[in-house]
Scaffold this motif. Structure first.
Motif, mmCIF file in Angstrom:
data_model
loop_
_atom_site.group_PDB
_atom_site.id
_atom_site.type_symbol
_atom_site.label_atom_id
_atom_site.label_comp_id
_atom_site.label_asym_id
_atom_site.label_seq_id
_atom_site.Cartn_x
_atom_site.Cartn_y
_atom_site.Cartn_z
ATOM 1 N N ASP A 6 0.809 -1.217 0.000
ATOM 2 C CA ASP A 6 0.000 0.000 0.000
ATOM 3 C C ASP A 6 0.843 1.269 0.000
ATOM 4 O OD1 ASP A 6 -2.332 -1.579 0.256
ATOM 5 O OD2 ASP A 6 -2.164 -1.572 2.445
ATOM 6 N N THR A 7 2.159 1.124 -0.013
ATOM 7 C CA THR A 7 3.039 2.281 0.119
ATOM 8 C C THR A 7 3.356 2.924 -1.227
ATOM 9 O OG1 THR A 7 5.083 1.004 -0.058
ATOM 10 C CG2 THR A 7 4.139 1.256 2.162
ATOM 11 N N SER A 8 3.753 4.167 -1.159
ATOM 12 C CA SER A 8 4.152 4.895 -2.365
ATOM 13 C C SER A 8 5.310 4.193 -3.055
ATOM 14 C CB SER A 8 4.549 6.332 -2.000
ATOM 15 O OG SER A 8 3.434 7.030 -1.510
ATOM 16 N N ALA A 9 6.278 3.721 -2.278
ATOM 17 C CA ALA A 9 7.447 3.046 -2.864
ATOM 18 C C ALA A 9 7.027 1.793 -3.624
ATOM 19 C CB ALA A 9 8.456 2.694 -1.778
ATOM 20 N N ALA A 10 6.151 1.001 -3.048
ATOM 21 C CA ALA A 10 5.711 -0.235 -3.702
ATOM 22 C C ALA A 10 4.932 0.057 -4.977
ATOM 23 C CB ALA A 10 4.859 -1.061 -2.742
ATOM 24 N N GLN A 11 4.256 1.188 -5.032
ATOM 25 C CA GLN A 11 3.448 1.534 -6.195
ATOM 26 C C GLN A 11 4.217 2.369 -7.213
ATOM 27 O OE1 GLN A 11 -0.209 3.168 -4.603
ATOM 28 N NE2 GLN A 11 -0.583 1.301 -3.431
ATOM 29 N N VAL B 36 5.583 5.339 -6.843
ATOM 30 C CA VAL B 36 5.324 6.780 -6.756
ATOM 31 C C VAL B 36 6.251 7.336 -5.674
ATOM 32 C CG1 VAL B 36 3.563 8.557 -6.448
ATOM 33 C CG2 VAL B 36 2.909 6.321 -7.335
ATOM 34 N N GLY B 37 7.491 7.480 -6.015
ATOM 35 C CA GLY B 37 8.481 7.936 -5.046
ATOM 36 C C GLY B 37 9.130 6.750 -4.343
ATOM 37 N N ASP B 38 9.893 7.070 -3.291
ATOM 38 C CA ASP B 38 10.641 6.021 -2.597
ATOM 39 C C ASP B 38 10.313 5.927 -1.109
ATOM 40 O OD1 ASP B 38 11.781 8.377 -1.765
ATOM 41 O OD2 ASP B 38 13.824 7.871 -2.370
ATOM 42 N N LEU B 39 9.202 6.542 -0.694
ATOM 43 C CA LEU B 39 8.829 6.533 0.715
ATOM 44 C C LEU B 39 7.923 5.340 1.028
ATOM 45 C CD1 LEU B 39 8.092 10.334 1.208
ATOM 46 C CD2 LEU B 39 10.167 9.062 1.840
ATOM 47 N N THR B 40 8.230 4.681 2.134
ATOM 48 C CA THR B 40 7.432 3.530 2.552
ATOM 49 C C THR B 40 6.316 3.976 3.512
ATOM 50 O OG1 THR B 40 9.061 3.037 4.256
ATOM 51 C CG2 THR B 40 9.263 1.827 2.172
ATOM 52 N N VAL B 41 5.489 4.893 3.015
ATOM 53 C CA VAL B 41 4.303 5.359 3.743
ATOM 54 C C VAL B 41 3.097 5.118 2.837
ATOM 55 C CG1 VAL B 41 5.569 7.095 5.078
ATOM 56 C CG2 VAL B 41 4.542 7.727 2.879
ATOM 57 N N VAL B 42 1.910 5.109 3.429
ATOM 58 C CA VAL B 42 0.700 4.848 2.645
ATOM 59 C C VAL B 42 0.600 5.832 1.479
ATOM 60 C CG1 VAL B 42 -0.847 6.290 4.049
ATOM 61 C CG2 VAL B 42 -1.780 4.344 2.784
ATOM 62 N N SER B 43 0.262 5.315 0.320
ATOM 63 C CA SER B 43 0.161 6.174 -0.867
ATOM 64 C C SER B 43 -1.131 6.983 -0.835
ATOM 65 C CB SER B 43 0.206 5.328 -2.140
ATOM 66 O OG SER B 43 -0.996 4.597 -2.272
ATOM 67 N N ASN B 44 -1.095 8.126 -1.487
ATOM 68 C CA ASN B 44 -2.303 8.935 -1.590
ATOM 69 C C ASN B 44 -3.400 8.182 -2.339
ATOM 70 O OD1 ASN B 44 -1.142 11.010 -0.172
ATOM 71 N ND2 ASN B 44 -0.674 12.240 -1.968
#
Length: 143
Positions: A29-34, A36-44
């Motif tokens: 569910d993270t931005s990095a996994a999707q 969209v950037g490299d942050l391992t926080v929930v994506s928008n």
């Protein structure tokens, strides 16, 4: 012969209807996994999906069989981030209704911390004819 005209029932107002949705942030569910950037926080994108789920929950039981709703506009604000493992709760309240269009205020919290908020508009569609039109558009575009 009677010339009485049958009066159609007034549509019910869904203003004030509330809906809720929850999710636990997983690595996918993270931005990095999707990507969209490299942050391992929930994506928008996941926060918006959660907000949509809450809005759908607010009105779904009031819609006729075969009727669905579709996001048509959103004003989204990410307040802070949420890490993997975070338990997020979204709420949506219907604040406006105009024929087949509904407006919602939405918030996402992690505990008592506001993560995101949005105003979203949804319109109702007849599911089968909407999907048929979408398939037909695709068919004509491919020719």
């Amino acid at each position: 012969m009677s010339s009485a005209v049958e009066k159609l029932p007034e549509p019910i107002s869904l203003i004030g209807s509330l809906g809720f949705a929850t999710m636990t942030v997983k690595p996918g569910d993270t931005s990095a996994a999707q990507g969209v950037g490299d942050l391992t926080v929930v994506s928008n994108a996941n926060l918006i999906s959660l907000i949509e789920s809450a809005a759908i929950a607010a009105i779904i039981e009031h819609l006729d069989m075969g009727i669905s709703s579709l996001l048509t506009a959103i004003q989204f604000e990410a307040i802070t981030s949420a890490a993997i493992g975070a338990e997020l709760q979204a709420s949506a309240e219907c604040i406006g209704q105009n024929e087949s269009e509904f407006t919602f205020t939405c918030e996402v919290y992690e505990g008592e911390r506001l993560v995101a908020r949005a105003i979203q508009k949804r319109t109702t569609v007849e599911r089968v004819s909407f999907l048929a039109r979408t398939a037909a558009q695709k068919l004509f575009e491919s020719k």
